[in-house]
Design a protein around this motif. Structure first.
Motif, short mmCIF file in Angstrom:
data_model
loop_
_atom_site.label_atom_id
_atom_site.label_comp_id
_atom_site.label_asym_id
_atom_site.label_seq_id
_atom_site.Cartn_x
_atom_site.Cartn_y
_atom_site.Cartn_z
N TYR A 174 57.82 15.44 15.02
CA TYR A 174 57.68 16.45 16.06
C TYR A 174 58.54 16.01 17.23
O TYR A 174 58.41 14.88 17.72
CB TYR A 174 56.22 16.57 16.51
N GLU A 175 59.45 16.90 17.63
CA GLU A 175 60.42 16.57 18.67
C GLU A 175 61.17 15.29 18.32
O GLU A 175 61.40 14.42 19.16
CB GLU A 175 59.72 16.46 20.04
N ASP A 176 61.55 15.18 17.02
CA ASP A 176 62.32 14.05 16.49
C ASP A 176 61.60 12.72 16.59
O ASP A 176 62.23 11.65 16.63
CB ASP A 176 63.69 13.95 17.19
N GLN A 182 54.23 16.92 21.74
CA GLN A 182 54.27 18.34 22.06
C GLN A 182 54.71 18.45 23.52
O GLN A 182 54.13 17.82 24.39
CB GLN A 182 52.89 19.00 21.90
N GLU A 183 55.75 19.21 23.76
CA GLU A 183 56.24 19.42 25.14
C GLU A 183 56.56 18.09 25.83
O GLU A 183 56.24 17.87 26.98
CB GLU A 183 55.23 20.23 25.94
N ASP A 184 57.19 17.19 25.09
CA ASP A 184 57.64 15.90 25.61
C ASP A 184 56.47 15.01 26.04
O ASP A 184 56.64 14.11 26.86
CB ASP A 184 58.60 16.09 26.79
N CYS A 203 52.67 13.02 24.41
CA CYS A 203 51.90 12.69 23.22
C CYS A 203 50.66 11.89 23.60
O CYS A 203 50.77 10.89 24.34
CB CYS A 203 52.75 11.87 22.25
N GLY A 246 58.54 11.31 26.67
CA GLY A 246 59.49 11.32 25.56
C GLY A 246 60.18 10.01 25.31
O GLY A 246 60.73 9.78 24.22
#
Length: 302
Positions: free
Chosen positions: A51-53, A86-88, A90, A104
């Motif tokens: 998720y988000e790499d 999710q959205e930078d 976690c 992130g």
């Protein structure tokens, strides 16, 4: 419908961008590319989707962490649990059992530690404090409205489900109820309406002002049934009183005849007493052996 690759695994999960999937075989858990080839030589206890790499990894005794799409750890720290980005942001749980969010880059997004923290949606997440109350925070860890509730959900279409001592309802981003009523259960709003269940079992569709739009189901118990139930409810109190005085709970487990002998009751009286206690969910009946035994409530009354 053709196989994507020739390799076979004990289990596989779905592919996530950038085209990597978690798999498990006899060597352990890892990620593969769309050709079925391993992304890295390391093997783990469990691997999860990207998720988000970034993907969560459970490495066994070493703990949980995230790896990037090149298979390298995102940060040196290890946690007791990791969620998905999710959205930078976690959520993670540290060795003291405290929850917070990473950014992130894998660094703590703020200093506060919570009893629980959930995923972000539209820049807002639910957190729980040490008193068991819930509120909303932004991505920097700041409280959105400083209102606290026994239970709470993330915002959906600008409204969030919340619980107080009277029941469930919806709040706006300022933490204010959007209507006065309280319900037994509620769903998030969908295009201006939400499905709710009242305390008497009726199913309704309401608008964002709490007004009933559609009645989907009538109450499961009409007023006459409720009043009648309350009028005859005294038998439960007397049944518990009699069972305690007769040491029924201390005589269990046993069959009807065994309980009758142990409590000096007739078999008919023992049968009716045990049936009543079973209806109140205080004792359990094993049909194969015909044996009654205490449940948690019955154990408290021994």
């Amino acid at each position: 419908g053709r196989p994507l690759y020739s390799e076979r695994f004990v289990s596989v999960l779905k592919f996530h961008a950038p085209g990597l999937a978690p798999v498990l075989d006899e060597s352990g858990a890892y990620h593969i590319n769309t050709e079925g080839k391993s992304l890295y030589p390391q093997r783990y206890f469990r691997t999860f989707g990207f998720y988000e790499d970034k993907a969560a990894i459970e490495s066994g005794k070493q703990g949980w962490f995230h790896i990037t799409s090149d298979g390298k750890p995102l940060y040196p720290e290890r946690y007791d649990w990791c969620g998905n980005f999710q959205e930078d942001r976690c959520p993670v749980r540290d060795s003291q059992g405290r929850y917070f969010h990473l950014n992130g880059q894998g660094n703590p997004a703020y200093e506060t530690r919570w009893r629980y923290a959930g995923d972000f949606r539209d820049g807002i997440a639910v957190v729980q404090n040490d008193e068991g109350m819930h509120s909303h925070i932004d991505s920097e860890g700041n409280l959105i409205h400083e209102k606290w509730f026994p239970d709470l959900d993330v915002f959906h279409k600008g409204l969030a489900r919340a619980l107080d001592d009277e029941g469930w309802f919806h709040i706006d981003r300022n933490g204010r109820p959007v209507y006065e009523d309280r319900f037994h259960q509620i769903e998030p709003f969908y295009n201006g309406q939400a499905r709710v269940k009242t305390s008497d079992g009726a199913l309704l569709v309401i608008n964002e002002h709490g007004k009933t739009l559609v009645r989907l189901a009538s109450p499961r118990q009409d007023p006459l049934h409720i009043v009648s139930r309350d009028i005859v409810a005294y038998w439960r109190t007397y049944a518990v009183y009699a069972a305690v005085r007769l040491n029924i709970f201390d005589a269990l487990p046993g069959t009807i005849s065994q309980i009758a002998d142990r409590t000096d009751l007739s078999q008919d009286s023992a049968k009716r007493m045990l049936r009543g206690l079973w209806e109140m969910n205080l004792i359990h009946f094993q049909r194969e052996t015909k044996v009654y035994s205490n449940l948690a409530g019955g154990e408290l009354l021994r």
